[in-house]
Design a protein around this motif. Structure first.
Motif, mmCIF file in Angstrom:
data_model
loop_
_atom_site.group_PDB
_atom_site.id
_atom_site.type_symbol
_atom_site.label_atom_id
_atom_site.label_comp_id
_atom_site.label_asym_id
_atom_site.label_seq_id
_atom_site.Cartn_x
_atom_site.Cartn_y
_atom_site.Cartn_z
ATOM 1 N N GLY A 112 -24.594 6.163 21.592
ATOM 2 C CA GLY A 112 -23.657 7.003 20.853
ATOM 3 C C GLY A 112 -23.996 7.246 19.389
ATOM 4 O O GLY A 112 -23.209 7.880 18.676
ATOM 5 N N ASN A 113 -25.159 6.783 18.940
ATOM 6 C CA ASN A 113 -25.532 6.998 17.532
ATOM 7 C C ASN A 113 -25.620 8.473 17.179
ATOM 8 O O ASN A 113 -25.152 8.898 16.121
ATOM 9 C CB ASN A 113 -26.905 6.366 17.238
ATOM 10 N N GLY A 114 -26.240 9.243 18.078
ATOM 11 C CA GLY A 114 -26.438 10.670 17.819
ATOM 12 C C GLY A 114 -25.110 11.391 17.709
ATOM 13 O O GLY A 114 -24.891 12.182 16.777
ATOM 14 N N SER A 170 -20.731 14.272 14.903
ATOM 15 C CA SER A 170 -19.308 14.494 14.630
ATOM 16 C C SER A 170 -19.032 14.480 13.133
ATOM 17 O O SER A 170 -17.962 14.895 12.685
ATOM 18 C CB SER A 170 -18.462 13.431 15.338
ATOM 19 N N ARG A 171 -19.967 13.975 12.344
ATOM 20 C CA ARG A 171 -19.829 13.980 10.877
ATOM 21 C C ARG A 171 -20.732 15.014 10.229
ATOM 22 O O ARG A 171 -20.966 14.957 9.017
ATOM 23 C CB ARG A 171 -20.176 12.594 10.332
ATOM 24 N N LEU A 172 -21.272 15.908 11.058
ATOM 25 C CA LEU A 172 -22.208 16.941 10.583
ATOM 26 C C LEU A 172 -23.395 16.318 9.852
ATOM 27 O O LEU A 172 -23.888 16.841 8.862
ATOM 28 C CB LEU A 172 -21.485 17.970 9.684
ATOM 29 N N LEU A 209 -30.569 10.818 12.519
ATOM 30 C CA LEU A 209 -31.095 9.619 11.847
ATOM 31 C C LEU A 209 -29.971 8.819 11.195
ATOM 32 O O LEU A 209 -29.983 7.575 11.220
ATOM 33 C CB LEU A 209 -32.139 10.016 10.788
ATOM 34 N N ALA A 210 -28.999 9.528 10.617
ATOM 35 C CA ALA A 210 -27.872 8.835 9.958
ATOM 36 C C ALA A 210 -27.118 7.983 10.973
ATOM 37 O O ALA A 210 -26.633 6.882 10.659
ATOM 38 C CB ALA A 210 -26.935 9.855 9.315
ATOM 39 N N GLY A 211 -27.044 8.482 12.215
ATOM 40 C CA GLY A 211 -26.384 7.718 13.273
ATOM 41 C C GLY A 211 -27.172 6.470 13.629
ATOM 42 O O GLY A 211 -26.597 5.392 13.835
ATOM 43 N N LEU A 241 -18.271 5.029 20.274
ATOM 44 C CA LEU A 241 -19.680 5.274 19.963
ATOM 45 C C LEU A 241 -20.210 4.015 19.284
ATOM 46 O O LEU A 241 -19.468 3.351 18.541
ATOM 47 C CB LEU A 241 -19.810 6.504 19.056
ATOM 48 N N TRP A 242 -21.489 3.681 19.524
ATOM 49 C CA TRP A 242 -21.983 2.381 19.069
ATOM 50 C C TRP A 242 -21.668 2.078 17.590
ATOM 51 O O TRP A 242 -21.181 0.984 17.288
ATOM 52 C CB TRP A 242 -23.481 2.208 19.362
#
Ligand code: IPE
Ligand code: MG
Length: 220
Positions: free
Chosen positions: A3-5, A10-12, A16-18, A189-190
């Motif tokens: 669920g990282n992606g 969901s935060r636009l 990579l940020a995920g 999400l993870w």
């Protein structure tokens, strides 16, 4: 750890940020596992199939891995887990392989086992076990022989599998080791999966009646 992606999307934010937030959460949950004194925990970080992702995402994940391992080595580890990297590590750069070896060595005295599955796939692991058994000329192969040629050699069977991110599947994870595992699927999400969520999963596990194929005798 799925669920990282989607967490990033969901935060636009870029995927990579995920993954970065995924690493932060991995650290939080690993710390909590020590607090709970969990004997063995395995995190599925990168599968044999994850190489199919776009090259820049794979490179980003590799950079996060290097960063994590280097920081781990640089810090003063008083309380930590005993690392074992499960999976075919030959696919990683010599630098990553050297870091893996060093982290395993430097963490070998800790009590709680943490397996980090990297380039891991159960089918790959089982094929490797059978190859090793064939090379040894082993006949009359038993389930114990197979277990002792898996990456998880010496560790107990899996009690509880937790998958985050809402998918109800195993995705080639610990297939042999989880023959009698209980399963817990979370929609979180993870990066959002918290220590309270882990408590919920363990509470669920503690209420399962485990029969391992037998029956439980009850007094009338
Ligand atoms: C899991 O998160 C991390 C890895 C497999 C490296 P995903 O990257 O699969 O996240 P989603 O499924 O796209 O949300
Ligand atoms: Mg996914």
């Amino acid at each position: 750890m799925d669920g990282n992606g989607r967490w990033a999307k969901s935060r636009l934010m870029p995927r990579l940020a995920g993954h970065k937030e995924g690493v932060e959460n991995f650290k939080r949950i690993a710390e909590y596992l020590i607090e709970l004194d969990i004997e063995v925990a395995t995190f599925y970080a990168f599968s044999t199939e994850n190489w199919k992702r776009p090259q820049d995402e794979v490179e980003n994940i590799m950079s996060l891995l290097v960063e994590y391992l280097e920081k781990w080595l640089a810090q003063n580890n008083e309380k930590n887990m005993r690392f074992r990297f499960i999976g075919d590590r030959r696919a990683f750069s010599p630098r990553i392989q050297a870091l893996m070896d060093e982290v395993e060595k430097k963490s070998s005295h800790f009590r709680n086992q943490l397996n980090l599955a990297l380039n891991y796939g159960s089918r790959d692991e089982l094929a490797r076990a059978f190859r090793l058994l064939a090379e040894e000329g082993k006949k009359d192969i038993t389930p114990e022989d197979i277990s002792s040629h898996l990456y998880t050699v010496g560790q107990p069977d899996v009690d509880l599998i937790i998958r985050t991110g809402g998918e109800i599947r195993l995705s080639n994870f610990l297939l042999y080791q989880s023959a009698y595992a209980e399963f817990y699927f979370s929609d979180k999400l993870w990066p959002d999966f918290s220590s309270e969520d882990l408590d919920d999963a363990i509470a669920y596990f503690n209420h399962r009646e485990r029969r391992f194929g037998g029956v439980i005798e009850r007094k009338p």
